[in-house]
Scaffold this active site. Structure first.
Site: not given
Ligand code: CO8
Length: 286
Positions: A93, A136, A139, A159
Site C-alpha cells: 500500500a 499489500g 496480499e 508491515e
C-alpha cells in the site's frame, strides 16, 4: 559504457509483460494499463506506477477495480492476468498516502476497504509476479486465483517494520496457504522469501526460471483456462474459493450441488459427447 549503465535501469522499470503491451509507461498514462493476449481471450492488466514500485495508492486500486469490472463484463474476455513491472509487482500500500491518517478517518471512510471488491470478480484471475510483492502487494497477489512468479520474485509482509500489521489477508490467507509457523515468521519478523521458496511453501502455483517470461507463462495459463467452457470455469472458481470460507461438510455439499447443476448445461452434454465421439468439444458457454 552509457548503454551498459542505463540498460539495467530500463529493465528494472519495464512492465513484466512488455511483449504484450501496446505502449511503454509514462507519467501521463493510466495507473493500470490494459491489453490483450494474442488470441484476445485474456485481458492483461499491468500496474503502472513504476517509479513508486507500483505502490497501491487509492487511485491505482480504484482503476484496477474498474478495469477488473470491465473485463468481467466483457464476453470476449475469458480470463484475466494481473502483473506489474520486472522490479515490482507491487511494493505494498502507498505508505506516503497512509502515513498521516488517523484512526477515526480510516475507520469511518473504510480506508482501503475497496480492496475486497476483487473477490466479486467471476472470471479467473492469474497473477504474474516478478520482483517485489510486499505487504499489500503480497496480499493483492494472494487474493488472485492462481499465481505464477519468477525466481526474482520477493514476497514479504513487512508491515511490522512500519508499526502496523497486514490488513488485507496477510495474516489470514497467508496462514491458510503456508501454515501458522511460516506465517508467524513472515508476519512477526518481516522475513522476505524468494519465488522458489514461495513455490515450495505453496504460496504460488508455479515459479518459472529467469529465462522464462512470467507474463507469457501467466497468459498461457489464462489461455488454457479460456479454452474451456465459461460456466464450468466459473463454477470451479466458486467451489475452490468456498473451501476457504466453509466448514468441510458445507463445502462438500456446495461442491456436489454445483457439480450436479452442471448437468443442466449444454457444455456438459458437449464435453462428454465430444469425448465419446473422439472429437474436440465446442463450448457454447451455456
Ligand atoms: N509506498 C509508497 N512509496 C513506495 C513504496 C510504498 N509501499 N515502496 C516504494 N516506494 C517508493 C519509494 O519511496 C521511492 O520513491 P522516491 O523515489 O520518490 O523516493 C521509490 O518507490 C523507489 O523505492 P526505493 O528507492 O526504496 O527502492 P529500493 O530498490 O531501494 O527499495 C523496497 C525497494 C525494498 C521495496 C523499498 O522501497 C521498500 O521497502 N518499500 C516499502 C515496502 C513496504 O514496507 N511495504 C508495505 C507497505 S504497508 C502495506 O502494504 C499495508 C497494506 C494494508 C492493506 C489494507 C487493506 C484494507
Amino acid at each position: 559504457m552509457l548503454l551498459t549503465r542505463t540498460l539495467p535501469a530500463l529493465r528494472s522499470t519495464a512492465p513484466a509483460g512488455r511483449l504484450y503491451l501496446r505502449a511503454m509507461s509514462t507519467s501521463t498514462e493510466p495507473l493500470v494499463l490494459s491489453s490483450r493476449s494474442p488470441n484476445n481471450s485474456v485481458a492483461i492488466l499491468t500496474l503502472n506506477r513504476p517509479k513508486a514500485l507500483n505502490a497501491l495508492s487509492s487511485p491505482l486500486f480504484d482503476q484496477l477495480n474498474a478495469e477488473l469490472e470491465k473485463a468481467d463484463e466483457d464476453d470476449s474476455v475469458r480470463a484475466i492476468v494481473i502483473t506489474g513491472s520486472e522490479k515490482a509487482f507491487a511494493a505494498g500500500a502507498d505508505i506516503k498516502e497512509m502515513k498521516d491518517k488517523e484512526f477515526a478517518e480510516v475507520y469511518k471512510r473504510n480506508f482501503l476497504g475497496t480492496w475486497t471488491k476483487i473477490k466479486d470478480i467471476r472470471k479467473p484471475i492469474v497473477g504474474a509476479v516478478s520482483g517485489f510483492a510486499l505487504g499489500g502487494g503480497c496480499e493483492l497477489a494472494m487474493s488472485l486465483d492462481l499465481l505464477i512468479c519468477n525466481s526474482r520474485a520477493v514476497f514479504a509482509q513487512p508491515e511490522i517494520t512500519l508499526g502496523i500489521i497486514p490488513g488485507a489477508g496477510g495474516t489470514q490467507r497467508l496462514t491458510g496457504l503456508i501454515g501458522k509457523a511460516r506465517a508467524m515468521d513472515m508476519v512477526l519478523t518481516g522475513r522476505k522469501i524468494d519465488g522458489k521458496t514461495a513455490e515450495a511453501w505453496g504460496l504460488v502455483s508455479r515459479c518459472v526460471g529467469d529465462e522464462e517470461n512470467v507474463v507469457e507463462e501467466a497468459v498461457k495459463v489464462g489461455e488454457t483456462i479460456a479454452s474451456f467452457g465459461r460456466v464450468a470455469v466459473q463454477a470451479g472458481k466458486e467451489a475452490v474459493n468456498a473451501s476457504l470460507e466453509l466448514p468441510l461438510d458445507q463445502g462438500l455439499r456446495l461442491e456436489r450441488r454445483l457439480f450436479q447443476s452442471l448437468f443442466a448445461t449444454q457444455d456438459q452434454k458437449e464435453g462428454m459427447g465430444a469425448f465419446a465421439e473422439k472429437r474436440k468439444p465446442t463450448w457454447g458457454d451455456k
